[in-house]
Scaffold this active site. Sequence first.
Site, mmCIF file in Angstrom:
data_model
loop_
_atom_site.group_PDB
_atom_site.id
_atom_site.type_symbol
_atom_site.label_atom_id
_atom_site.label_comp_id
_atom_site.label_asym_id
_atom_site.label_seq_id
_atom_site.Cartn_x
_atom_site.Cartn_y
_atom_site.Cartn_z
ATOM 1 N N HIS A 1 -6.380 -2.019 8.615
ATOM 2 C CA HIS A 1 -5.996 -1.902 7.426
ATOM 3 C C HIS A 1 -5.709 -0.427 7.190
ATOM 4 O O HIS A 1 -6.273 0.280 6.415
ATOM 5 C CB HIS A 1 -7.278 -2.231 6.318
ATOM 6 N N HIS B 1 0.756 -1.169 -0.043
ATOM 7 C CA HIS B 1 0.149 -0.067 -0.079
ATOM 8 C C HIS B 1 0.751 1.270 0.127
ATOM 9 O O HIS B 1 0.640 2.222 -0.850
ATOM 10 C CB HIS B 1 -0.883 -0.178 1.159
ATOM 11 N N HIS C 1 -8.788 6.188 1.324
ATOM 12 C CA HIS C 1 -7.266 6.011 0.699
ATOM 13 C C HIS C 1 -6.752 7.486 0.836
ATOM 14 O O HIS C 1 -7.541 8.531 0.555
ATOM 15 C CB HIS C 1 -7.180 5.305 -0.493
#
Length: 587
Positions: free
Chosen positions: A372, A268, A450
């Site tokens: 996450h 990520h 995000h």
Amino acid sequence: MAAVIVSSLYNLNVNAAGYPPAPGVGELGAVIVNPYDNAPLTAVILHDGYDLKDVKVTVLGKGKNGVDISYKVGNQSILTHNGIPVWGMYPEYKNKVIVEFTKEGKKYKESYDILTGALTNHYIDNRTLTAMQPVDVKKVSKGFEDRLYLVNSSTATFKGSDIHWSGQKPQNSHPLDPSPATGSATFEAAPMTYMIDTQGEYRWWLNQDTTYNGYDRNMDTRGYLMGLSQTKDGTYVFVQGQSWGEIDMMGRVITFKRLPGGYVDGSHEARYTANDTILIRAGKANYRREDGQYVHTVRDQVIEIDRLGNLIDVWDLNKIIDPLRDDLLGALDSGAVCLNVDLDHVGEQAKLEPDTPFGDALGVGPGRNWAHINSADYDPSDDSIIISARHQGVMKIGRDKKIKWIQAPNVGWGDLSDKVLTPVDSKGNKLNCKGSKCTGTDFDWTYTQHTAWLSSKGTLTVFDNGDGRNLEQPALPTMKYSRFVEYKIDEDKGTIEQSWEYGKNQGYDWYSPVTSITEYRADKNTMFSFSGSINLFKPGPTPTLGKITEVDYDNKKLLVEIDVLTDKPHKPHYRALIVKPNSLFVK
């Protein structure tokens, strides 16, 4: 200005470590195409032992509306590559490249014809729609013709991975023995990393086997190459599974190292900071839980390393917020958790079970996908980091590992509830917000977001994916939408103002359940975004859509719209970045 026009045509597949002697044509030496064997749309024009100054390269665009790529080259770059670096060429084409330079006090301008070969996708199967990812240019406004977009995507040859941590738990094993499926080592995909111009043409390509090998069982070459960010030197850092690296646009691998000892499953984010360090999102190996069990954690660690790979600091989210908080977890769509797409459960609300196996699955506590973290940014003003935890919210954490503020609905935060920011309007008046909902206002929190990054204006920009909005699933999946949103945060007062948003009116047609990026661009006063997973759940062979957009910040006019399709259905892209040619080889 004295000018020498020459035409050179070489295509030598030679590693950059040892250029062979070759006859020069014109004022410079030979042309080496793909000098590092990793970027086939690059070349080096050897300096032939001369000290070159004032170097400028222009790769001419193809056809009437082709995009020229022009940039300056510094002395250090020429010495590093033993010549003039050329990038931004077209595949399978005789590229026209103009090079301007000063040699022994005289100015020259030379023209080179450089032949490139076809691009190759090494990972194709019976689901393939095309060898490469198609591009559909819908709109490019005047003044944006020279934009270049680096797309970080992937492809896959099979469902799932043949590599995972641990093995089958022996019969009659001790209750505290490790779980057989810990961590997220199975999270991997073959990379497709490339640059397109505003005509939809491929102008740069990173060979998939530069750092990845999907056939071998070497853990260091598996994973998902992602999270690219540019350094002050014009290079790019990235993370890939058990490794991280740094490359330049010539395809030169500067660094490719394993994560620091004790850390696994990086993905990520590899965010370059003002301190010349790198923030990487990782998992902790053999993490000792309070119940005595040892697990590999899943996406709940941010580590800071220097560019040699030395570990500087760690933010362990298990010790910073409550890892048992599940207010958003229980509201998610079971069909899409990050890139773990499960078409059999699209639209179903997640069900959290107390005995959920450890591993990359929704659940609470260390060893499950409870946090996450998908982005991290550094705030030099107070030596803090800002993280996006998809399953919790956005938060700022100091070097002392204390929460400074939380951007999320004030639900379930317990002792940290006083750190949740208070929504206000542009005049500082408190909004009518209760729980996850605010009435009489356009203000909204972000959900499964995000890229919560600081902008050059000091604001916070976020891609609000929108799953689990208001901590619930809507009556119909088509009621979902994603937003590009900006907030002004007053840390002294503990308030948050929504200063800009776009995307709500586009509705489900622009909905990206996972991945994506939003970033303010000061050079053209736009909000740049890449919606990376549109149509992810669309039935049939329709490929997933990645939509590149730039929106005028002042009037919200759509200035750029380019669609990039995946090479397979139900396979999301990750991110895209804007490339500025003159920032790459200036040293």
